[in-house]
Design an enzyme around this catalytic site. Structure first.
Site, short mmCIF file in Angstrom:
data_model
loop_
_atom_site.label_atom_id
_atom_site.label_comp_id
_atom_site.label_asym_id
_atom_site.label_seq_id
_atom_site.Cartn_x
_atom_site.Cartn_y
_atom_site.Cartn_z
N HIS A 28 0.85 -1.20 0.00
CA HIS A 28 0.00 0.00 0.00
C HIS A 28 0.88 1.24 0.00
O HIS A 28 1.84 1.31 0.77
CB HIS A 28 -0.90 -0.02 1.24
CG HIS A 28 -2.04 0.96 1.16
ND1 HIS A 28 -1.85 2.31 1.22
CD2 HIS A 28 -3.38 0.76 1.04
CE1 HIS A 28 -3.04 2.91 1.14
NE2 HIS A 28 -3.97 2.00 1.02
N ARG A 36 -6.13 10.11 -0.71
CA ARG A 36 -5.86 10.51 -2.09
C ARG A 36 -7.14 10.58 -2.89
O ARG A 36 -7.31 11.45 -3.74
CB ARG A 36 -4.87 9.53 -2.73
CG ARG A 36 -3.43 9.74 -2.25
CD ARG A 36 -2.52 8.62 -2.71
NE ARG A 36 -2.83 7.37 -2.02
CZ ARG A 36 -2.95 6.19 -2.60
NH1 ARG A 36 -2.77 6.07 -3.89
NH2 ARG A 36 -3.25 5.13 -1.90
#
Lengths: 244, 657
Positions: free
Chosen positions: B257, B273
């Site tokens: 990740h 994000r």
């Protein structure tokens, strides 16, 4: 801690007892280790078990403050060990298991069993008007603000800190605790739950429920998720008093 | 000998396991759930950002449907996924979200009218539709064409797991908390349950069942730096592997990740994000558009993680005393947004980093996150070699993620697989009585007891030290960038650790759980699993999804469009046995191509062009018939779904009759 200061030597005092060995009395065992930057009690205890004492019992799962496994008494206050930074504590750190819950060994307690029994007793789940929903169709609408309000109360992680810190829970074994009362409050405002105040009164309208609370409110001060327990218990008591 | 009987033994009390148990209970069978921890403490709880389902309620999700979700997932998988399974999944995901809504999950909801959001670093005003007001909202996530990720603030996994856990209690599903499976009982053809150990008393028992379901989650703890919970040690994978019969699929496919906080590796959600957060380097430069002009910060996780490491290698990392890292900047989202929609992130930053993410950037670096590989099953969740053995969720490879999973598809998979596999397990139980010889059960109990006794008798190796060595090898040599030399040395070093693990000493004789003994028996299992990952990675001489070989940087469909199968037939062997199962392009709805992000340099399979043309012709011929007719002509799948959960999904623009 700044880079120039020499690392502190921490003294970790752990209350140790294994119920499977009743012949060995409970005792405080002290371990020493050097503090590191960003060190949490998760790192401390893992290091103790990996390198010093593989028999030490404690519970961690997420180690990120979201699963509620690692409640323990840290220098006298219940809290989540995984997100407690040693930098915020003195060099002498005393760790003890959460009281009220069944002791498994050392710092490990059976909060899971307690929480399941509480959930069963309070039927802490949505009691839906219709059991069968057509999953192919749109979900029921819900006001966005109300959804946020339900989420706010849904954030409880059942860590047990509120129960361990509760004066009533120490005296009344069957007290449902702030965790239980918060659940009743959560399902009361949820429009998907058809239960009325009268139904909720059957569950918590007594001294093991909302009327057992002495308003000492350590629960509110210690809740790792900062749930609004004080106001929720107050609202619930007023509504339940009206039912009575 | 204590024997506990049930119809269905579910190993693992996370979202997948609980949903399977509820499913079989509703079909009239008796489930029994084993869980290392109270179920609500399972790692499912840590999913923050959300669950993908193509409801298309928000305006940026308008036009979303199963077809778009299907294509995003297959592209994300780098064509490693089983496309029929992906179809089953995307059609069931909206139903799973709606079921959870009925069970009490406080999904965040759409509010009509204007709202300000951050897209590509800019403030943009979106206008939500009146008819969407009060329906479940979606946010943006990596590798998706539409806003599809349903969420409850950033505590989605928590709210899902609590609703599921409470539902299981409501339906009277029994759970053996703090109980661990040590081995599967089987006769080489059929699985009959498991030998289990009580983690409070240390006692052994046999749980005998018609069907056994492995739903134990991932194996992140094979790595030193991981977002995974400490219980994600891959023991369920190892149980299947140790039968010597069941295979594990694609174990080399390991996801990293992009935003583990540095250095602890605790996850901050992709929602950061998705909601408009940016990645910055030591100079404060937003570097992702330089590498990925199309998707920028929101390319798939494998691509973003590689670009981050590449950027650090070029000397743009911020240097700290623990090593180098990059920054995640969410300050531009504003305090109000962070405190409403990213509050777990705020808490994590506050408690673990001592900073306020509304004012300061978050130090991040990629960390191991997800195990795409798992117990190989067919679309029903059943293992093809061992009847009665099922798997669901992260521990399964049925195989919907191929070589890379999209964010938001994991919690979605857990509940969807729970719904689907639960029905198939019940079907299996209808035709399969409990038939097991007590001699077989006694043999397995004896074997486990003598194994545990042996660990306490002699030896000289320290299990914790072996485990740390394994984790460091995996992080250093079987990580984001891999190459033949590193992998070969990793296999050799792990092999040696595995041999040494046969000589572990357990000093503590304390009655009860004995955590030292637990570490000992799990470490040996983990070493076998680490070897299947490393051997699979060494053998696969191509780059696909999260499996990246610096010495073979191209995706090679000609030679490697297949699934790795690892078995361990001889318990005395040092290494697993690998074989391969081909994927057939001629039956694919979406033939291999470019993902839309990342490298565009694959070595084509000869069938690709043929199938691409076939698909294009069929699409043109049926253009007027609508998307459902086209889909059915390309790759029929609906007959594979259990009847109870078939059917189209209603959307604002797609009403049901």
């Amino acid at each position: 801690m700044t880079g120039t200061t020499a690392a502190r030597r921490l003294r970790i005092h752990v209350l140790r007892y294994n119920p499977a060995e009743p012949e060995k009395a409970a005792r405080i065992q002290t371990y020493e280790l050097d503090e590191a930057e960003g060190m949490t009690l998760f790192i401390v205890l893992s290091e103790l078990r990996e390198k010093h004492d593989p028999s030490l019992q404690f519970d961690f799962v997420c180690r990120a403050g979201v699963c509620g496994s690692c409640g323990m008494v840290v220098n006298g206050r219940p809290g989540l060990a995984c997100r407690t930074l040693t930098a915020e504590l003195p060099a002498d750190i005393t760790l003890a298991p959460l009281p009220t819950f069944e002791l498994i060994g050392d710092l490990s307690v059976n909060t899971g069993k307690w929480m399941r029994e509480m959930t069963e007793r309070l039927e802490a789940w949505v009691h839906a008007k219709q059991q069968e929903v057509d999953l192919r169709r749109h979900e029921e609408h819900m006001d966005p603000d109300l959804a946020d309000e339900v989420y706010e109360l849904d954030r409880c992680i059942e860590c047990g800190c509120c129960v361990a810190a509760c004066g009533t829970a120490h005296m009344r074994q069957d007290f449902v605790g702030a965790v239980g009362l918060n659940k009743v409050a959560r399902f009361s405002i949820d429009p998907r739950d058809e239960r009325t105040d009268a139904d909720m009164y059957e569950l918590v309208g007594n001294d093991d429920g909302v009327f057992g609370c002495m308003s000492l409110l350590a629960c509110n001060d210690l809740c790792p998720k900062e749930l609004p327990l004080q106001s929720q218990i107050a609202f619930l008591r007023r509504r339940m008093a009206r039912q009575a | 000998m204590k024997i506990i009987y049930s119809d269905v033994l579910v190993i693992g009390g996370g979202l997948a396991g609980l949903r399977v148990a509820i499913g079989v209970r509703r079909r009239g069978f008796d489930p029994l759930v084993l869980s290392l921890v109270p179920p609500k403490r399972s790692h499912s709880v840590a999913a923050q950002g959300g669950m993908q389902a193509s409801l298309g309620n928000v305006i940026k999700g308008d036009g979303d449907n199963e077809d778009v979700h299907f294509e995003d997932t297959v592209r994300g998988s780098d064509w490693g996924a089983d496309q029929q399974v992906v179809r089953m999944f995307v059609n069931t995901a909206p139903k799973a979200v709606r079921e959870l809504a009925a069970w009490g999950v406080p999904w965040s909801r759409v509010r009509r009218g204007d709202r300000e959001v951050i897209i590509n670093g800019q403030k943009v005003t979106l206008t939500e539709r009146d008819e969407a007001h009060g329906l479940i909202a979606q946010r943006d996530f990596g590798g998706t064409k539409k806003w599809r990720t349903c969420y409850a603030s950033d505590g989605t996994g928590h709210s899902m797991l609590f609703a599921m856990g409470d539902r299981a209690i409501a339906e009277g599903v029994p759970v053996l908390e703090r109980t661990e499976a040590l081995s599967l009982i089987h006769d080489g053809r059929r699985c009959h349950g498991a030998i289990v150990r009580d983690l409070i008393t240390g006692e052994l028992a046999a749980c005998v069942a018609r069907a056994t379901v492995v739903a134990t989650g991932g194996a992140g703890r094979l790595y030193r730096v991981t977002t995974n919970a400490v219980i994600n040690e891959g023991i369920g994978h190892a149980l299947a592997l140790e039968t010597g019969v069941a295979a594990l699929g694609n174990m080399e496919a390991v996801q990293f990740h992009p935003t583990g906080i540095f250095p602890a590796g605790i996850l901050v959600t992709e929602g950061c994000r998705g909601d408009g957060g940016l990645l910055r380097d030591a100079e404060g430069h937003r570097f992702m558009p330089d590498y990925e002009p199309e998707k920028k910060e929101l390319a798939s996780r494998d691509v973003v993680s590689r670009r981050m490491e590449e950027h650090i290698k070029k000397g743009h990392g911020h240097k700290s005393r623990f090593g180098e890292h990059l920054w995640l900047d969410i300050t531009l989202l504003g305090r109000a947004h962070i405190e409403r929609n990213l509050r777990e992130v705020k808490d994590i930053c506050r408690y673990f980093l001592g900073l306020d993410p509304a004012d300061k950037w978050i130090p991040v670096r990629p960390a191991q996150h997800y195990t795409m590989g798992g117990v190989r099953t067919n679309y029903t969740g059943q293992n093809p070699s061992l009847a009665g053995l099922f798997a669901a969720g992260e521990s399964a490879c049925w195989d919907m993620h191929g070589f890379n999973r999209l964010g938001g598809n994991s919690v979605a998979e857990t509940v969807v697989a729970g719904m689907i596999v639960g029905e198939f397990v019940a079907d299996y139980c209808e035709g399969a009585e409990l038939e097991v010889s007590t001699t077989l059960v006694r043999d397995f109990v004896r074997r486990e007891q003598s194994y545990l006794d042996g660990l306490c008798k002699g030896g000289k190796e320290d299990a914790s030290a072996l485990r740390i060595a394994m984790q460091e090898i995996m992080t250093a040599k079987v990580g984001i960038f891999r190459d033949g030399a590193d992998l070969a040395s990793a296999v050799e070093e792990l092999r040696e650790l595995h041999v040494r693990s046969r000589d572990i000493i357990v000093a503590s004789r304390a009655p009860g759980a004995n955590p030292e003994l637990v570490t000992a028996y799990r470490t040996q299992k983990m070493l076998r699993l680490a070897l299947t990952v490393a051997c699979g990675a060494l053998a696969r001489t191509e780059s696909r999804g999260a499996h990246f070989r610096a010495d073979y940087p191209q995706r090679n469909d000609q030679q490697w469009l297949n699934r790795t199968l690892a078995t361990w037939p001889d318990p005395g062997a040092d290494l697993p046995t690998l074989s391969y199962e081909p994927l057939d392009i001629m039956t694919m709805e979406l033939p291999p191509g470019w993902r839309g992000y990342g490298a565009r340099n694959q070595i084509e399979h000869p069938d690709t062009e043929k199938r691409t043309q076939e698909v294009a012709e069929l699409r043109e011929r049926l253009a007027t018939k609508g998307r459902f007719a086209i889909q059915e002509a390309l790759m029929p799948y609906e007959q594979l779904l259990p009847e109870a959960i078939r059917g189209r999904n209603e959307r604002i623009g797609e009403k049901l009759p």
